[in-house]
Design a protein around this motif. Structure first.
Motif, PDB file in Angstrom:
ATOM      1  N   TRP A  39       1.881   4.065 -61.127  1.00 61.94           N
ATOM      2  CA  TRP A  39       2.417   4.740 -62.316  1.00 61.94           C
ATOM      3  C   TRP A  39       3.800   4.186 -62.635  1.00 61.94           C
ATOM      4  CZ3 TRP A  39      -0.126   7.512 -58.457  1.00 61.94           C
ATOM      5  CH2 TRP A  39      -1.295   8.176 -58.842  1.00 61.94           C
ATOM      6  N   PRO A  40       3.934   2.900 -62.903  1.00 63.45           N
ATOM      7  CA  PRO A  40       5.268   2.319 -63.130  1.00 63.45           C
ATOM      8  C   PRO A  40       6.013   2.962 -64.289  1.00 63.45           C
ATOM      9  CG  PRO A  40       3.531   0.812 -63.840  1.00 63.45           C
ATOM     10  CD  PRO A  40       2.863   1.908 -63.069  1.00 63.45           C
ATOM     11  N   GLU A  41       5.262   3.516 -65.241  1.00 65.64           N
ATOM     12  CA  GLU A  41       5.906   4.154 -66.387  1.00 65.64           C
ATOM     13  C   GLU A  41       6.622   5.446 -66.008  1.00 65.64           C
ATOM     14  OE1 GLU A  41       1.839   5.968 -66.033  1.00 65.64           O
ATOM     15  OE2 GLU A  41       2.725   3.968 -65.820  1.00 65.64           O
ATOM     16  N   ARG A  42       6.333   5.985 -64.815  1.00 67.30           N
ATOM     17  CA  ARG A  42       6.985   7.211 -64.360  1.00 67.30           C
ATOM     18  C   ARG A  42       8.170   6.918 -63.438  1.00 67.30           C
ATOM     19  NH1 ARG A  42       3.430  11.464 -65.278  1.00 67.30           N
ATOM     20  NH2 ARG A  42       5.356  12.709 -65.281  1.00 67.30           N
ATOM     21  N   CYS A  43       8.371   5.655 -63.113  1.00 70.87           N
ATOM     22  CA  CYS A  43       9.369   5.268 -62.116  1.00 70.87           C
ATOM     23  C   CYS A  43      10.529   4.521 -62.771  1.00 70.87           C
ATOM     24  CB  CYS A  43       8.709   4.407 -61.044  1.00 70.87           C
ATOM     25  SG  CYS A  43       9.830   3.904 -59.725  1.00 70.87           S
ATOM     26  N   HIS A  44      11.695   5.161 -62.783  1.00 73.87           N
ATOM     27  CA  HIS A  44      12.896   4.521 -63.326  1.00 73.87           C
ATOM     28  C   HIS A  44      13.510   3.552 -62.326  1.00 73.87           C
ATOM     29  CE1 HIS A  44      16.545   4.055 -65.684  1.00 73.87           C
ATOM     30  NE2 HIS A  44      17.246   4.329 -64.595  1.00 73.87           N
ATOM     31  N   GLY A  45      13.391   3.895 -61.042  1.00 73.55           N
ATOM     32  CA  GLY A  45      13.929   3.054 -59.983  1.00 73.55           C
ATOM     33  C   GLY A  45      13.306   3.444 -58.658  1.00 73.55           C
ATOM     34  N   LEU A  46      13.412   2.564 -57.659  1.00 76.83           N
ATOM     35  CA  LEU A  46      12.760   2.787 -56.369  1.00 76.83           C
ATOM     36  C   LEU A  46      13.709   2.440 -55.228  1.00 76.83           C
ATOM     37  CD1 LEU A  46      10.141   3.284 -54.648  1.00 76.83           C
ATOM     38  CD2 LEU A  46       9.661   0.841 -54.938  1.00 76.83           C
ATOM     39  N   VAL A  47      13.848   3.393 -54.287  1.00 77.18           N
ATOM     40  CA  VAL A  47      14.586   3.140 -53.050  1.00 77.18           C
ATOM     41  C   VAL A  47      13.630   3.459 -51.907  1.00 77.18           C
ATOM     42  CG1 VAL A  47      16.589   3.702 -51.631  1.00 77.18           C
ATOM     43  CG2 VAL A  47      16.773   3.771 -54.127  1.00 77.18           C
ATOM     44  N   SER A  48      13.158   2.420 -51.232  1.00 75.96           N
ATOM     45  CA  SER A  48      12.146   2.581 -50.193  1.00 75.96           C
ATOM     46  C   SER A  48      12.745   2.220 -48.844  1.00 75.96           C
ATOM     47  CB  SER A  48      10.932   1.686 -50.495  1.00 75.96           C
ATOM     48  OG  SER A  48       9.939   1.832 -49.514  1.00 75.96           O
ATOM     49  N   VAL A  49      13.151   3.234 -48.084  1.00 75.82           N
ATOM     50  CA  VAL A  49      13.773   3.006 -46.788  1.00 75.82           C
ATOM     51  C   VAL A  49      12.680   2.726 -45.754  1.00 75.82           C
ATOM     52  CG1 VAL A  49      15.238   3.986 -44.983  1.00 75.82           C
ATOM     53  CG2 VAL A  49      15.696   4.510 -47.387  1.00 75.82           C
ATOM     54  N   SER A  50      12.779   1.620 -45.095  1.00 76.25           N
ATOM     55  CA  SER A  50      11.840   1.072 -44.103  1.00 76.25           C
ATOM     56  C   SER A  50      10.872   0.098 -44.738  1.00 76.25           C
ATOM     57  CB  SER A  50      11.079   2.147 -43.311  1.00 76.25           C
ATOM     58  OG  SER A  50      10.194   2.893 -44.094  1.00 76.25           O
ATOM     59  N   GLY A  51      11.110  -0.271 -45.984  1.00 75.57           N
ATOM     60  CA  GLY A  51      10.343  -1.366 -46.563  1.00 75.57           C
ATOM     61  C   GLY A  51       9.335  -0.939 -47.596  1.00 75.57           C
ATOM     62  N   TYR A  52       8.685  -1.949 -48.152  1.00 72.40           N
ATOM     63  CA  TYR A  52       7.659  -1.711 -49.163  1.00 72.40           C
ATOM     64  C   TYR A  52       6.339  -1.496 -48.450  1.00 72.40           C
ATOM     65  CZ  TYR A  52       5.019  -2.259 -53.491  1.00 72.40           C
ATOM     66  OH  TYR A  52       4.200  -2.042 -54.560  1.00 72.40           O
TER      67      TYR A  52
END
Length: 235
Positions: A129-142
């Protein structure tokens, strides 16, 4: 949306947990900061809970953000709305839960941040749902789980660190976790973060969230699904 502004951070109290019907769940969540601020959704991992973010929320709200911190399914005050609903813990359903929460709160887009299970959840929302995501912070990786790659054996030392996944694959492991979830969680906290000198009060604050009646079922299904030992949600 209100523009963020500089401020000073202080620990936030999570005493005011709201509830909202969202998809198959009634989700417990903290809603902090200005209602017109840009939205940040913070997602915890296992075996932790929303209190992982008590020192983070105030930093964000002081900067003008609206911050949502939900209990994942199987944690805290989050409950299934139907006794008939499958108690599924595969990673994709947590992403569906987050989108349902955003829909219920009329949040069109948010910055998603998480660690461990929360990181996987944020990653999946961002991917599907990229249209719902303004930004991403993924701690421990993708991290997006692949059952296919999960079938490949790792070197023995790497396998050793995942001992609990194999334990959970057994009926003994399911019963053991159900019975000893607090001691189990404390062991994971210590082994995952050996330099973190947390006190009993800090642990007990989060451990209370593990008393959720669906917690053990969700955890066991999550790890069995990863090993290809349990079916996922048909939808």
């Amino acid at each position: 949306m209100k523009e963020p502004s500089a401020g000073t951070g202080a620990t936030t109290s999570f005493d005011d947990v709201k509830q909202v019907g969202a998809g198959v769940l009634n989700i417990g969540y903290v809603d902090a900061g200005p209602s017109d601020g840009a939205v940040v959704v913070l997602l915890h991992g296992w075996p932790y809970d929303i209190h992982s973010f008590v020192d983070v929320v105030s930093l964000l709200t002081d900067a003008g953000y609206r911050v949502l911190v939900p209990h994942l399914r199987g944690y805290g005050t989050t409950r299934f709305r139907s006794d008939e609903a499958m108690r599924v813990g595969q990673p994709a359903v947590f992403a569906v839960d987050v989108v349902a929460l955003m829909d219920a709160l009329k949040v069109e887009k948010a910055t998603l941040a998480g660690f461990d299970w929360g990181a996987r959840t944020a990653d999946i929302v961002a991917a599907l749902w990229p249209e719902r995501c303004h930004g991403l912070v993924s701690v421990s990786g993708y991290l997006i789980a692949s059952q296919e790659s999960g079938r490949n054996p790792l070197p023995p030392l790497a396998e050793l660190s995942w001992w609990y996944q194999f334990y959970f694959a057994t009926e003994r492991g399911r019963e053991g976790y159900e019975k000893n979830r607090h001691d189990f969680a404390k062991l994971i906290w210590r082994t995952a973060s050996p330099k973190w000198k947390f006190d009993d009060a800090t642990f007990d604050r989060s451990a209370a969230s593990l008393n959720n009646p669906d917690h053990a079922s969700i955890v066991i299904h999550n790890y069995r699904w990863r090993l290809g030992l349990a079916e996922g949600e048909p939808q």
